[in-house]
Design a protein around this motif. Structure first.
Motif, PDB file in Angstrom:
ATOM      1  N   THR A  61      40.415  46.423  36.675  1.00 50.12           N
ATOM      2  CA  THR A  61      40.758  45.948  35.697  1.00 50.12           C
ATOM      3  C   THR A  61      41.753  44.234  35.923  1.00 50.12           C
ATOM      4  N   ALA A  62      40.993  43.778  36.456  1.00 50.46           N
ATOM      5  CA  ALA A  62      41.892  42.152  37.306  1.00 50.46           C
ATOM      6  C   ALA A  62      41.023  41.057  36.115  1.00 50.46           C
ATOM      7  N   GLY A  63      41.904  40.443  35.872  1.00 54.22           N
ATOM      8  CA  GLY A  63      42.154  39.442  34.571  1.00 54.22           C
ATOM      9  C   GLY A  63      42.429  40.381  32.964  1.00 54.22           C
ATOM     10  N   SER A  64      42.628  42.013  32.755  1.00 53.00           N
ATOM     11  CA  SER A  64      42.521  42.565  31.774  1.00 53.00           C
ATOM     12  C   SER A  64      43.902  43.596  31.481  1.00 53.00           C
ATOM     13  N   SER A  73      40.267  33.033  28.461  1.00 51.83           N
ATOM     14  CA  SER A  73      40.083  34.063  28.053  1.00 51.83           C
ATOM     15  C   SER A  73      39.983  34.711  27.024  1.00 51.83           C
ATOM     16  N   VAL A  74      39.433  36.244  26.217  1.00 51.30           N
ATOM     17  CA  VAL A  74      39.226  36.292  25.307  1.00 51.30           C
ATOM     18  C   VAL A  74      40.000  37.734  24.384  1.00 51.30           C
ATOM     19  N   GLY A 111      33.224  34.324  38.086  1.00 50.74           N
ATOM     20  CA  GLY A 111      32.939  34.422  36.861  1.00 50.74           C
ATOM     21  C   GLY A 111      32.503  33.468  36.807  1.00 50.74           C
ATOM     22  N   GLN A 112      31.521  33.128  36.165  1.00 46.43           N
ATOM     23  CA  GLN A 112      31.502  31.291  35.853  1.00 46.43           C
ATOM     24  C   GLN A 112      31.720  31.431  34.059  1.00 46.43           C
ATOM     25  N   PHE A 113      32.035  30.390  33.179  1.00 44.54           N
ATOM     26  CA  PHE A 113      32.599  30.606  31.848  1.00 44.54           C
ATOM     27  C   PHE A 113      31.787  29.289  30.768  1.00 44.54           C
ATOM     28  N   TYR A 153      36.292  37.703  32.497  1.00 47.58           N
ATOM     29  CA  TYR A 153      36.081  39.053  32.247  1.00 47.58           C
ATOM     30  C   TYR A 153      34.677  39.161  31.832  1.00 47.58           C
ATOM     31  N   SER A 154      34.193  40.417  31.234  1.00 48.28           N
ATOM     32  CA  SER A 154      33.025  40.687  31.266  1.00 48.28           C
ATOM     33  C   SER A 154      31.692  39.636  30.103  1.00 48.28           C
TER      34      SER A 154
END
Length: 734
Positions: free
Chosen positions: A108-111, A218-219, A474-476, A208-209
């Protein structure tokens, strides 16, 4: 004769009856404990039995050679195994406990999940509609969750130090090119989509995924409903628009159609405006949704919408000596998407595929200058998932063809980008207390001829029956703003690295959640507007078109924490939640001469939302109070060192108290819903930012003016009637 005939027939039946095999065995859990009452049978036959109190089973079968043995038990994963018949040795079967919210850790982290009962329910569609201050707008409701900044004069989601361009809206896995109505100077635009289109909402505040990309912050994931909620015709009327919708469903298909026309003259006649409108906003549109179940597990969904709007205004313009500039806009938007989902092999294989196309055009003029623009996006997506009990492996690909055109004072700009991505993601449960989700995403953009690889990983550890901690990294990457790419195609992807630590406790309809984060920005686009070798000259005009030289020399950071508390239990009928967000961020990007906090950042944001349903009068009351600390603004009259003068001034605190009410009644067995809302009850004269007029007559001092909401205190009323005896309203969700 009769007795001999009977004996003969018995003998004959005995000889031609097929030989039987007796299957025996025992069903237990992973620790060897017996599972009484488990259902054991052979696929495609009626041969089977239930286990006894010791977990043992015994039954005969006439099948030969091989067969598939199936075992099911409530709370455990289904078991399937191909066996060879004729072997008399007892079978030993160990079942794996099924994942659920009570015994299994969840990433659930970040969501924030909504309407997904297996995870955690935060905001359902009815939450969005009945929350004061959200105005039935999905993105406005997301701004009441932790991690967001409320930026009243700009459109978009501003998440944890990110700008509105750094958040993407995704419907059924497909990126929406234009999720908001066209932007206007200093006016926040609504989202285009209605809450009840969607069965679930997942708002990611970071980490996110790997399934999604092109978003540094974010999405917002929106999943459309699988079937219509009502049957028949519904008619709605309010101070802004009138609409009609039709829903019809059969056993395997359903269709939903809507049409609407809106004109804000009635509303503006009653609510005083702070904007000089020359053409009051006027709009019309329609949508059509078709759903079909061609197979037992397959589902095809087709959705299309079209809207047409026009407006005109004289807005405050610091670059104009007259102080105002005429603005005219005509927008046309078309969006269609189709998805097909299916599963096979007892649900172990999952398919999700989609195609979509969107086209948006703005005929826009500033004074007499043409600033028309258009965008077009076609995309395809394919995702295949293999389930291994509670574990899973996902692989997917997507491709986009994007065309952007913009006219700036008679000069035409255009670009085309073929963007594609491949992604792989796995989720593994290392026991009941530890889960790991790891993924990798590769992206290519033809407009800049660049490729990137983005790793992502999330871990969650269950600390108790109702609590857990999560960690995500994560990298985005994101392609630079098209306004920069019009003039420089050699730019690289912009990048953000996310690190998030989360703790949450969910018990008895109460949720406590605290999350801390750190974001590192790299390769941000910088624009150099001064003379070569001279310092950057900052231009605070938000409507300017970038003309300076650009590179990827920018960087920055964002860090902070969020707190969320929701209680639906303590007081019967009362649902309330409290959020607090803190962010500390600085960037060196765009025209910034030094590292500074961007103008869309408020360091502190607080929300208090209360909702109470009064059953005796079938009425829901909602109250929302939001507080945001002041934001930076550029003061050209300041003198001194840049570190002490550039974006160091702050606006006042923004304070808003809103109230909404909805009442459900029945007229000749047809549901009627009446609603009303008041925004900014206290009539606070909030200021979002300050701007300065140009210096005149040799006087270097520039005059400041405030930019605020289009109206200080406003109200809204309307209603809807469902002309069908089959229409349903879930009172429990009000």
């Amino acid at each position: 004769m009769g007795i001999n005939y009977v004996l003969f027939m018995l003998l004959l039946c005995t000889r031609i009856a097929p030989a039987q095999t007796i299957l025996t065995g025992r069903v237990t859990d992973q620790k060897g404990h017996a599972l009484p009452g488990a259902n054991v049978f052979l696929r495609g036959t009626y041969d089977g039995a239930n286990t006894d109190s010791t977990g043992n089973f015994r039954f005969p079968t006439t099948r030969k050679d091989t067969a598939t043995l199936l075992v099911s038990y409530i709370g455990y994963e289904p078991f399937s195994k191909k066996i060879r018949l004729g072997i008399t040795a007892p079978l030993t079967i160990r079942l794996t406990e099924a994942a659920n919210e009570l015994n299994t850790v969840v990433i659930t982290a970040g969501s924030f999940e909504a309407s997904d009962e297996r995870r955690m329910t935060m905001l359902k569609p009815m939450d969005i509609v009945t929350t004061a201050g959200a105005n039935a707008d999905i993105t406005a409701a997301m701004n009441l969750l932790p991690g967001t900044q409320r930026v009243g004069e700009q459109t978009g989601l501003f998440v944890r130090g990110g700008s509105g361009e750094e958040a993407k809206v995704v419907i059924d896995g497909m990126i929406v090119q234009n999720p908001y109505f066209s932007s206007m100077p200093d006016v926040q635009s609504r989202g285009r989509f209605q809450p009840f289109m969607f069965k679930g909402t997942s708002f990611s505040t970071g980490g996110y995924s790997a399934q999604y990309g092109q978003a540094l912050s974010s999405v917002l994931l929106l999943n459309t409903t699988d079937k219509t909620q009502n049957e028949g015709v519904s008619v709605s009327l309010n101070l802004a628009n009138a609409g009609v919708s039709y829903d019809h469903a059969t056993e395997k298909s359903s269709i939903s159609a809507t049409g609407y026309y809106g004109n804000l003259k009635p509303l503006f006649a009653l609510v005083r405006q702070n904007i000089d409108w020359t053409h009051v906003p006027e709009f019309a549109g329609s949508s059509l949704t078709y759903r079909l179940k061609p197979t037992k597990n397959g589902l095809l969904k087709l959705y299309g919408m079209y809207s047409d709007s026009k407006l005109g205004m004289n807005f405050l313009d610091p670059s104009n000596d007259a102080g105002k500039t005429a603005f005219q806009q005509r927008n046309r938007n078309f969006f269609t998407t189709s998805t097909y989902t299916d599963s096979w092999a007892d649900g172990r294989w999952l398919l999700h595929s989609g195609l979509s196309y969107s086209y948006d055009t703005d005929a826009t003029t500033f004074d007499t200058q043409d600033f028309g623009r258009s965008s077009e996006r076609a995309q395809g997506r394919l995702v295949l998932t293999r389930l291994f009990g509670a574990n899973s492996l996902l692989v997917g690909a997507e491709a986009h063809a994007i065309t952007i055109r913009n006219t700036v004072s008679g000069t035409n700009y255009a670009l085309h980008d073929n963007y594609s991505a491949l992604f792989l993601e796995s989720q593994t449960y290392l026991g009941r207390n530890l889960a790991v989700q790891s993924g990798i995403r590769g992206e290519y953009s033809s407009v800049i001829n660049r490729f990137n690889v983005a790793p992502r990983v999330s871990l969650a550890y269950k600390t108790g029956t109702f609590s857990q901690v999560s960690l995500a990294y994560g990298q985005f990457y994101q392609t630079p703003d098209y306004r920069y790419l019009f003039r420089n195609r050699s730019l690289d992807f912009e990048r953000a690295d996310h690190l998030i630590l989360n703790y949450q406790l969910i018990k008895n309809k109460r949720t406590f959640r605290i999350e801390t984060f750190y974001k590192n920005y790299a390769q941000l686009v910088r624009e150099f507007t001064g003379q070569p070798g001279m310092p950057v000259q900052y231009d605070a005009n938000p409507y300017r078109f970038p003309v300076g030289a650009t590179n990827n020399g920018g960087n920055g950071y964002a860090k902070g924490f969020d707190v969320f508390w929701r209680d639906q239990k303590t007081v019967k009928g009362l649902d309330y939640w409290v959020t607090y967000s803190y962010v500390d961020t600085k960037r060196l990007f765009q025209q910034f001469p030094i590292e500074a906090t961007p103008t869309f950042i408020s360091n502190h944001n607080v929300s208090l939302i209360l909702k109470r349903y009064f059953e005796k009068i079938s009425t829901n009351i909602s109250l929302t109070h939001t507080i945001s600390s002041g934001r930076p603004y550029y003061n050209p009259n300041r003198t001194g060192e840049l570190s002490e003068t550039f974006l160091t001034d702050r606006t006042p605190v923004v304070n808003n108290l809103s109230l909404s009410a909805s009442h459900v009644m029945s007229i000749r067995k047809n549901f009627v819903i009446l609603y009303a809302s008041v925004d900014n009850i206290l009539n606070t004269h909030n200021v979002y930012t300050y701007r300065y007029t140009p210096s005149r007559d040799g006087n270097p001092e520039q005059t400041r003016y405030a930019v605020g909401p289009q109206s200080y205190r406003s109200f809204f009323i309307g209603g809807m009637i469902m002309l069908s005896k089959k229409a349903k309203v879930n009172i429990n969700e009000l």
